[in-house]
Scaffold this motif. Structure first.
Motif, mmCIF file in Angstrom:
data_model
loop_
_atom_site.group_PDB
_atom_site.id
_atom_site.type_symbol
_atom_site.label_atom_id
_atom_site.label_comp_id
_atom_site.label_asym_id
_atom_site.label_seq_id
_atom_site.Cartn_x
_atom_site.Cartn_y
_atom_site.Cartn_z
ATOM 1 N N LYS A 3 0.704 -1.565 0.134
ATOM 2 C CA LYS A 3 -0.308 0.232 -0.368
ATOM 3 C C LYS A 3 0.581 1.337 -0.385
ATOM 4 C CE LYS A 3 -3.841 -2.100 2.767
ATOM 5 N NZ LYS A 3 -4.546 -1.719 3.966
ATOM 6 N N PRO A 4 0.374 2.356 -0.415
ATOM 7 C CA PRO A 4 0.883 3.415 -0.464
ATOM 8 C C PRO A 4 1.653 4.248 1.115
ATOM 9 C CG PRO A 4 -1.155 3.843 -1.454
ATOM 10 C CD PRO A 4 -1.194 2.183 -1.458
ATOM 11 N N LYS A 43 10.613 6.256 0.983
ATOM 12 C CA LYS A 43 9.615 6.507 0.331
ATOM 13 C C LYS A 43 9.135 6.890 2.236
ATOM 14 C CE LYS A 43 9.452 3.010 -3.474
ATOM 15 N NZ LYS A 43 9.838 4.367 -4.339
ATOM 16 N N THR A 44 9.169 6.344 3.060
ATOM 17 C CA THR A 44 9.091 6.994 4.010
ATOM 18 C C THR A 44 9.204 7.099 5.304
ATOM 19 O OG1 THR A 44 9.137 4.277 5.320
ATOM 20 C CG2 THR A 44 6.940 4.113 4.476
ATOM 21 N N PRO A 45 8.439 8.626 5.724
ATOM 22 C CA PRO A 45 9.945 9.547 6.844
ATOM 23 C C PRO A 45 10.581 8.398 7.876
ATOM 24 C CG PRO A 45 7.326 9.974 6.709
ATOM 25 C CD PRO A 45 7.054 8.116 6.365
ATOM 26 N N TRP A 46 10.401 7.504 8.027
ATOM 27 C CA TRP A 46 11.093 6.556 8.976
ATOM 28 C C TRP A 46 11.951 6.022 8.349
ATOM 29 C CZ3 TRP A 46 8.910 6.673 13.583
ATOM 30 C CH2 TRP A 46 7.388 6.583 13.379
ATOM 31 N N ALA A 47 12.330 6.355 6.842
ATOM 32 C CA ALA A 47 13.774 5.486 6.679
ATOM 33 C C ALA A 47 14.884 7.086 6.525
ATOM 34 C CB ALA A 47 13.606 4.935 5.078
#
Length: 91
Positions: A3-4, A43-47
């Motif tokens: 999922k996006p 792609k995600t803020p966690w990265a």
């Protein structure tokens, strides 16, 4: 297929203010996410690392009005708060 990433769900705990303010933060955070994903494939803020957000402020907002840069800074501070990091930024 994954999922996006849902930026609205990610920021739900730290968003406050009027509906227009919340929508502005979501719109800006989505744009920040897209630019970082395009440049660094994160792609995600966690990265994200601090350098990714600092790069966005320096390179993607060059030539923008001071007010626009300030509003993006507020959104970046909100993202940092949600990530529970001690990062600080200046415009």
């Amino acid at each position: 297929m994954s999922k996006p990433f849902d930026m609205e769900l990610f920021l739900a705990g730290v968003l406050s203010g009027s509906h227009a303010t919340r929508q502005r933060h979501l719109r800006q955070a989505t744009l920040i996410q897209a630019e970082i994903a395009k440049r660094w494939q994160r792609k995600t803020p966690w990265a994200w690392q601090r350098k990714h957000l600092a790069w966005f402020l320096e390179h993607c907002l060059t030539g923008r009005d001071e007010t626009t840069r300030y509003y993006y800074l507020l959104t970046i501070r909100l993202l940092a708060r949600r990530l529970e990091t001690p990062w600080t930024f200046k415009i």
